[in-house]
Write a protein that holds these residues in place. Structure first.
Motif, PDB file in Angstrom:
ATOM      1  N   ASN A   3      -5.772  11.026  11.200  1.00 57.37           N
ATOM      2  CA  ASN A   3      -7.148  10.872  10.785  1.00 57.37           C
ATOM      3  C   ASN A   3      -7.706   9.838  10.063  1.00 57.37           C
ATOM      4  OD1 ASN A   3      -8.771  12.911  12.280  1.00 57.37           O
ATOM      5  ND2 ASN A   3      -7.179  14.579  11.343  1.00 57.37           N
ATOM      6  N   PRO A  25      -6.153   9.753   5.135  1.00 57.45           N
ATOM      7  CA  PRO A  25      -6.118  11.118   4.503  1.00 57.45           C
ATOM      8  C   PRO A  25      -4.895  11.352   3.838  1.00 57.45           C
ATOM      9  CG  PRO A  25      -5.375  10.994   6.983  1.00 57.45           C
ATOM     10  CD  PRO A  25      -5.927   9.802   6.388  1.00 57.45           C
ATOM     11  N   SER A  26      -4.823  12.772   3.180  1.00 54.80           N
ATOM     12  CA  SER A  26      -3.850  12.594   2.003  1.00 54.80           C
ATOM     13  C   SER A  26      -2.431  12.706   2.576  1.00 54.80           C
ATOM     14  CB  SER A  26      -4.057  14.137   1.324  1.00 54.80           C
ATOM     15  OG  SER A  26      -4.116  14.876   2.081  1.00 54.80           O
ATOM     16  N   PHE A  85      -9.701   7.273   8.341  1.00 54.16           N
ATOM     17  CA  PHE A  85     -11.021   7.400   8.242  1.00 54.16           C
ATOM     18  C   PHE A  85     -11.889   6.155   8.898  1.00 54.16           C
ATOM     19  CE2 PHE A  85     -10.100   9.280   3.856  1.00 54.16           C
ATOM     20  CZ  PHE A  85      -9.552  10.285   4.397  1.00 54.16           C
TER      21      PHE A  85
END
Length: 353
Positions: A68, A177-178, A70
């Motif tokens: 995902n 994402p993390s 960004f």
């Protein structure tokens, strides 16, 4: 002599600069200075590769992705995208079409698609290698384990494109994402280099939250890594991502960076990217004149090209399409260049790495 010209000459002669010197090049927007930078870069490219421009047949094999990021339009969380994945037979059909047109390098690009796992990819690469043994196979399939990279190399892949996106860890965390890791991305590039791949790295110009210091860090990283291929292009937003409202990247800065990278590494393979041609109608021509020596016309089935939407408005017709190769040849001839019907390998010797 203008101090900026001295820095250009130092980069031309020694292929490396300090952080402050790179910053000085990036901050100088004087027209005569920029013209001199691009002319020196073009001379450097011509000195190694002559007036030949290498073409790669781009095959976008899947727009499914587990990630995902960004900035990316094919991110898993985009519900509005019509998803597809090409079969092995469809990919081989693209290669047959490309071979007939004169392509001798095929680039398989896709998201991290769980269905196209190592076994499937290995079998597909092996099938291409068996049918087209005189062609180079390039993969751009994101992060994998060293063991996976080795399997794919043994199946016939020789090149791997994996943009590092940004060397700065804080910036990396603002783009991803993390669950994603800058350290893992850089480790993948080290694995590819150690396995003997012709390796490609690069970054987006003008990505959200990018600073000039970030760009300088990227240049220093590429100066140290010395990848055989360096791919940069302007950031272009996609309305179905968290970065929908961010402005697109600068064409002028992208062209300047192509010239800097060419003087940093005269032997590198540097594309005039589709994103550059998307934002600027003359982007491909300007990229070549700035020092690029690769273009990647699209071999993906025409019905699917619009669905591989990393960003919106992607140029995929005319000279950006494989069917437009004759148009591309005319466009290059108008500025004194010709398409090379060859694998287009990097001319750097392994001993110099």
């Amino acid at each position: 002599m203008n101090p900026g010209y001295q820095i250009i000459e130092r980069l031309r002669d020694f292929h490396k600069l300090s952080a402050q010197e790179y910053r000085s090049l990036l901050e100088n927007d004087d027209r005569d200075f920029c013209d001199r930078l691009s002319k020196e870069a073009r001379k450097a490219a011509d000195g190694v590769y002559g007036h030949e421009i290498f073409v790669r047949g781009l095959i976008e094999i899947s727009n499914f992705c587990r990630n995902n990021c960004f900035y990316c339009g094919i991110r898993a969380a985009n519900p509005s995208l019509e998803r597809y994945r090409l079969s092995k037979d469809e990919i081989l059909g693209c290669c047959r079409k490309g071979y007939t047109l004169g392509f001798r390098t095929f680039v398989l690009q896709g998201g991290e698609d769980p269905r196209q796992d190592d076994e499937w990819t290995e079998n597909t690469v092996a099938a291409i290698h068996k049918e087209f043994p005189d062609c180079a196979i390039t993969l751009s399939l994101a992060e994998k384990s060293p063991e996976s990279y080795l399997r794919l190399k043994e199946a016939g892949a020789e090149r791997y494109l994996l943009r590092h996106e940004t060397f700065n860890s804080g910036h990396y965390s603002r783009l991803h994402p993390s669950g994603m890791s800058r350290e893992r991305r850089l480790g993948c590039l080290e694995s590819l280099k150690s396995l003997g791949y012709q390796t490609g790295a690069g970054f987006m110009v003008g990505s959200p939250y990018q600073t000039l210091d970030n760009v300088v860090e990227d240049l220093l990283y590429l100066q140290e890594l010395r990848p055989e291929m360096i791919g940069i292009g302007p950031f272009i937003h996609h309305s179905s991502t968290p970065f929908a409202d961010f402005p697109d990247g600068s064409v002028a800065l992208t062209l300047k960076l192509i010239s800097i990278l060419r003087l940093m590494d005269p032997e590198a393979l540097i594309p005039a990217t589709t994103s550059l041609a998307t934002l600027e109608p003359e982007g491909r021509r300007k990229g070549i004149l700035a020092g690029a020596n690769v273009v990647m016309p699209n071999l993906t089935p025409a019905a699917r090209r619009g669905d591989y939407a990393l960003y919106e408005g992607k140029a995929a017709s005319g000279a950006e399409a494989a069917e437009g190769l004759e148009e591309l040849k005319k466009e290059l001839a108008a500025i004194g260049y010709r398409v090379a019907v060859s694998r287009g390998d990097c001319k750097r010797s392994k001993a110099s790495n």
